[in-house]
Design a protein around this motif. Structure first.
Motif, mmCIF file in Angstrom:
data_model
loop_
_atom_site.group_PDB
_atom_site.id
_atom_site.type_symbol
_atom_site.label_atom_id
_atom_site.label_comp_id
_atom_site.label_asym_id
_atom_site.label_seq_id
_atom_site.Cartn_x
_atom_site.Cartn_y
_atom_site.Cartn_z
ATOM 1 N N TYR A 144 16.303 143.076 -17.957
ATOM 2 C CA TYR A 144 16.958 142.228 -16.954
ATOM 3 C C TYR A 144 18.313 141.746 -17.470
ATOM 4 N N ALA A 145 18.353 141.291 -18.728
ATOM 5 C CA ALA A 145 19.609 140.799 -19.298
ATOM 6 C C ALA A 145 20.589 141.942 -19.522
ATOM 7 N N ALA A 146 20.105 143.055 -20.075
ATOM 8 C CA ALA A 146 20.987 144.196 -20.318
ATOM 9 C C ALA A 146 21.530 144.756 -19.011
ATOM 10 N N GLY A 147 20.769 144.626 -17.937
ATOM 11 C CA GLY A 147 21.206 145.087 -16.624
ATOM 12 C C GLY A 147 21.971 144.042 -15.849
ATOM 13 N N GLN A 148 22.485 143.037 -16.579
ATOM 14 C CA GLN A 148 23.322 141.985 -15.980
ATOM 15 C C GLN A 148 22.592 141.197 -14.887
ATOM 16 N N ARG A 149 21.305 141.061 -15.048
ATOM 17 C CA ARG A 149 20.474 140.248 -14.158
ATOM 18 C C ARG A 149 20.690 140.628 -12.691
ATOM 19 N N THR A 150 20.782 141.918 -12.468
ATOM 20 C CA THR A 150 21.012 142.412 -11.110
ATOM 21 C C THR A 150 19.708 142.870 -10.476
ATOM 22 N N ARG A 151 19.769 143.090 -9.163
ATOM 23 C CA ARG A 151 18.609 143.622 -8.453
ATOM 24 C C ARG A 151 18.259 145.026 -8.964
ATOM 25 N N GLY A 152 19.303 145.790 -9.286
ATOM 26 C CA GLY A 152 19.085 147.139 -9.801
ATOM 27 C C GLY A 152 18.316 147.144 -11.105
ATOM 28 N N ALA A 153 18.544 146.127 -11.970
ATOM 29 C CA ALA A 153 17.834 146.044 -13.243
ATOM 30 C C ALA A 153 16.346 145.816 -13.020
ATOM 31 N N VAL A 154 16.030 144.976 -12.020
ATOM 32 C CA VAL A 154 14.621 144.697 -11.723
ATOM 33 C C VAL A 154 13.940 145.965 -11.197
ATOM 34 N N VAL A 155 14.616 146.661 -10.286
ATOM 35 C CA VAL A 155 14.042 147.889 -9.736
ATOM 36 C C VAL A 155 13.893 148.946 -10.835
ATOM 37 N N ALA A 156 14.898 149.036 -11.720
ATOM 38 C CA ALA A 156 14.828 150.008 -12.813
ATOM 39 C C ALA A 156 13.633 149.732 -13.714
ATOM 40 N N ALA A 193 -0.079 152.703 -5.872
ATOM 41 C CA ALA A 193 0.936 152.199 -6.800
ATOM 42 C C ALA A 193 2.346 152.511 -6.301
ATOM 43 N N VAL A 194 2.550 153.724 -5.789
ATOM 44 C CA VAL A 194 3.864 154.109 -5.257
ATOM 45 C C VAL A 194 4.225 153.237 -4.056
ATOM 46 N N SER A 195 3.249 152.941 -3.219
ATOM 47 C CA SER A 195 3.495 152.110 -2.039
ATOM 48 C C SER A 195 3.905 150.694 -2.437
ATOM 49 N N VAL A 196 3.206 150.122 -3.417
ATOM 50 C CA VAL A 196 3.545 148.775 -3.892
ATOM 51 C C VAL A 196 4.953 148.758 -4.468
ATOM 52 N N PHE A 197 5.310 149.808 -5.210
ATOM 53 C CA PHE A 197 6.655 149.903 -5.776
ATOM 54 C C PHE A 197 7.707 149.958 -4.659
ATOM 55 N N ALA A 198 7.430 150.734 -3.631
ATOM 56 C CA ALA A 198 8.384 150.851 -2.526
ATOM 57 C C ALA A 198 8.557 149.518 -1.809
ATOM 58 N N ILE A 199 7.453 148.798 -1.594
ATOM 59 C CA ILE A 199 7.517 147.493 -0.924
ATOM 60 C C ILE A 199 8.293 146.498 -1.780
ATOM 61 N N ALA A 200 8.008 146.482 -3.084
ATOM 62 C CA ALA A 200 8.697 145.553 -3.986
ATOM 63 C C ALA A 200 10.187 145.854 -4.037
ATOM 64 N N SER A 201 10.538 147.131 -4.101
ATOM 65 C CA SER A 201 11.954 147.509 -4.172
ATOM 66 C C SER A 201 12.682 147.114 -2.898
ATOM 67 N N THR A 202 12.015 147.275 -1.773
ATOM 68 C CA THR A 202 12.616 146.886 -0.498
ATOM 69 C C THR A 202 12.831 145.381 -0.430
ATOM 70 N N ALA A 203 11.845 144.622 -0.900
ATOM 71 C CA ALA A 203 11.967 143.158 -0.894
ATOM 72 C C ALA A 203 13.092 142.699 -1.809
ATOM 73 N N ILE A 204 13.233 143.361 -2.958
ATOM 74 C CA ILE A 204 14.280 142.980 -3.906
ATOM 75 C C ILE A 204 15.667 143.194 -3.300
ATOM 76 N N ALA A 205 15.795 144.191 -2.430
ATOM 77 C CA ALA A 205 17.088 144.488 -1.817
ATOM 78 C C ALA A 205 17.590 143.329 -0.968
ATOM 79 N N PHE A 206 16.697 142.429 -0.530
ATOM 80 C CA PHE A 206 17.099 141.291 0.301
ATOM 81 C C PHE A 206 17.431 140.053 -0.526
ATOM 82 N N LEU A 207 17.263 140.128 -1.830
ATOM 83 C CA LEU A 207 17.621 138.990 -2.678
ATOM 84 C C LEU A 207 19.138 138.854 -2.759
ATOM 85 N N PRO A 208 19.637 137.657 -3.025
ATOM 86 C CA PRO A 208 21.093 137.463 -3.117
ATOM 87 C C PRO A 208 21.688 138.282 -4.255
#
Length: 545
Positions: free
Chosen positions: A3-15, A67-82
């Motif tokens: 998270y820190a290395a990815g500059q605390r971005t949404r992309g870091a969480v998804v990665a 597991a793939v479905s949960v990942f897809a749902i989580a990634s979609t939800a993260i996209a709506f974060l600021p």
């Protein structure tokens, strides 16, 4: 850290979530095919995994789809974060934070003993269960700490030298006028007798030709391996070096992790006698680093898949071995690691005339078991073919034949044939059933005509792969080294030893550290020190012939 290395971005969480999904998916399929989860040494053998993975079927089952479905749902939800605004100051702060966290992690893994600090133990009987109960990450890191070979308590190189020199025998030699026999070792891929499981006796799971040959062998019986469903290289390692994985622990692949240059082995032994030494394996030479390891052990030649480009798929390596004998009348040591029976067993690659069917006790059937039994029946026929050809030769030949491990599906097969009980719940004796493979040491008529080779009523022996090499040398009537004599003496005190435990002369299995086996603990300690010296003390000079 991510998270820190990815500059605390949404992309870091998804990665990070994607990395977790990838690791979990890999673990899912490795457990499915091998019956055991990923261990750190597997990371060093990714090329081998990719090479053999083509033989398996990868299907998206319900659990993986979830597991793939949960990942897809989580990634979609993260996209709506600021979205966090990027600034040079924030980038420096995040980078420093990531570096500090990574440094702390490195200090922690190097300082803390995970087993002692967190009561995390990875049960060698049930690695999968340990991962599930204590967490894959913690157990994986525990195995990382186990990769470095531990120096046995009380190890002293000079004491090891003195011990082995005391076992030297300058009088050991071939009988006068006897011709040195060619020695062939066949490690047959996943060759086992599943008819030993309840309800399968008398079915086509039994390799009938093997038992016919075993009845005429110098020695035959059950050998206990330290591998299950995979890890072929560890069975090779135990056989060739006389080492036991019981002293190295689980999750370790010596072929991948250690430099075996200078290690006493069957290869160095036969080379010292003037034998030509050949290794044969019809797959990529880089699998399990065999191209490097075979060179370190001292093989003169290594025939890999390139030597079999135009060969028939059945018994190809056996014909190659016979060609080696025809081309050179001198004594040879040939180590043949076959590939024909490799998993997975759901690819449907067998013709109808090769297929057999093995009903389970309740009348149900498994396509996986049927395909496995079919390829083993063919391997059994191939063994009979090889023995007939060797027996027709007018030169002495001694053959050692053994399986490297049971198939990975033996976990559910055990439960299906034991009223749903898992082997881990029934004790060590039951666990070892899944690590049992057939072996035999056989001599052709020309070898027996030289004397000292006639079996005196073949008993069904119980041993382990680490002892087979020394026993093979002894059965061939060849002089033994001090190291081999040490192993033969160990076999008297501890008839079998593998990753799970050891068998005492009274026929009882014990786990390591079991005080009830106090009478052999000194012998096991001696074995651990001798093995450590052979593998890791490159200045050792005790190899007395």
């Amino acid at each position: 850290i991510v998270y820190a290395a990815g500059q605390r971005t949404r992309g870091a969480v998804v990665a990070f979530l994607a990395a977790c999904l990838l690791a979990g998916t890999a673990n899912h399929f490795v457990i499915l095919f091998k019956g055991q989860p990923i261990v750190p040494a597997d990371v060093f053998a990714l090329s081998t995994a990719a090479s053999v993975g083509a033989g398996y079927t990868f299907a998206l089952d319900a659990r993986l789809l979830e597991a793939v479905s949960v990942f897809a749902i989580a990634s979609t939800a993260i996209a709506f974060l600021p979205k966090v605004a990027a600034t040079p100051r924030r980038a420096v702060a995040n980078g420093a934070c990531a570096l500090a966290l990574a440094s702390c992690f490195g200090w922690w893994i190097g300082t803390y003993d995970i087993e002692e600090a967190y009561a995390c133990t990875v049960d060698v009987w049930g690695v999968k269960e340990s991962y599930a109960e204590q967490g894959s990450t913690l157990c994986f890191l525990k195995r990382v700490q186990d990769l470095s070979p531990a120096r046995p308590e009380g190890y002293d190189a000079d004491a090891v030298s003195d011990l082995l020199r005391s076992l030297s025998d300058d009088s050991a030699s071939m009988p006068d006028g006897a011709e040195a026999p060619t020695v062939i070792a066949i490690m047959n891929e996943t060759f086992s007798d599943l008819s030993r499981y309840p309800g399968l006796a008398g079915t086509d799971a039994r390799p009938a030709h093997y038992y016919d040959i075993a009845a005429e062998a110098l020695e035959a019986g059950d050998a206990y391996a330290s591998a299950l469903g995979g890890g072929t290289c560890n069975s090779e390692f135990e056989f060739l070096t006389g080492s036991s994985m019981g002293h190295l622990g689980g999750g370790v692949y010596p072929y991948v992790l250690y430099d075996l240059d200078g290690t006493e082995s069957l290869v160095s032994y036969f080379s010292s006698l003037g034998y030509a030494t050949h290794a044969v394996h019809p797959a990529e030479s880089t699998n399990w680093r065999r191209d490097r390891v075979y060179e370190q052990l001292g093989f003169d030649e290594f025939a890999d898949q390139r030597a079999f480009a135009n060969a028939d798929t059945l018994r190809a390596t056996y014909d190659y071995v016979l060609d080696l004998l025809e081309a050179d009348e001198g004594p040879q040591f040939v180590f043949d690691v076959t590939l024909q029976n490799h998993g997975g067993y759901d690819v449907g690659g067998l013709s109808d005339e090769l297929a057999v069917s093995v009903p389970l006790g309740d009348g149900s059937r498994s396509s996986e078991l049927d395909e496995y039994a079919s390829v083993i029946r063919q391997a059994d026929r191939d063994l009979a073919y090889l023995v007939d050809r060797l027996n027709a030769l007018d030169r002495p030949v001694v053959l050692c034949f053994f399986g490297d491990h049971q198939p990975g599906f033996s976990d559910w097969l055990f439960e299906a044939t034991h009223d749903g009980a898992a082997a881990d719940d029934l004790g060590l004796e039951a666990v070892q059933e899944r690590y049992t493979v057939p072996y035999l040491i056989w001599a052709n008529d020309a070898a027996r005509a030289q004397g000292a080779h006639e079996p005196q009523g073949v008993a069904h022996e119980r041993t382990s792969l680490n002892y087979l090499g020394s026993r093979l040398v002894e059965a061939a009537g060849l002089p033994t080294t001090s190291y081999q004599r040490f192993l033969l003496a160990m076999r008297e005190a501890v008839p079998a030893i593998n990753l799970n435990g050891f068998l005492t002369a009274d026929g009882i299995w014990h786990g390591f550290g079991n005080e009830e086996a106090a009478g052999v603990l000194d012998a096991l300690q001696a074995y651990a020190t001798v093995q450590y010296d052979n593998l890791f003390n490159k200045d050792s000079a005790w190899a007395v012939k």
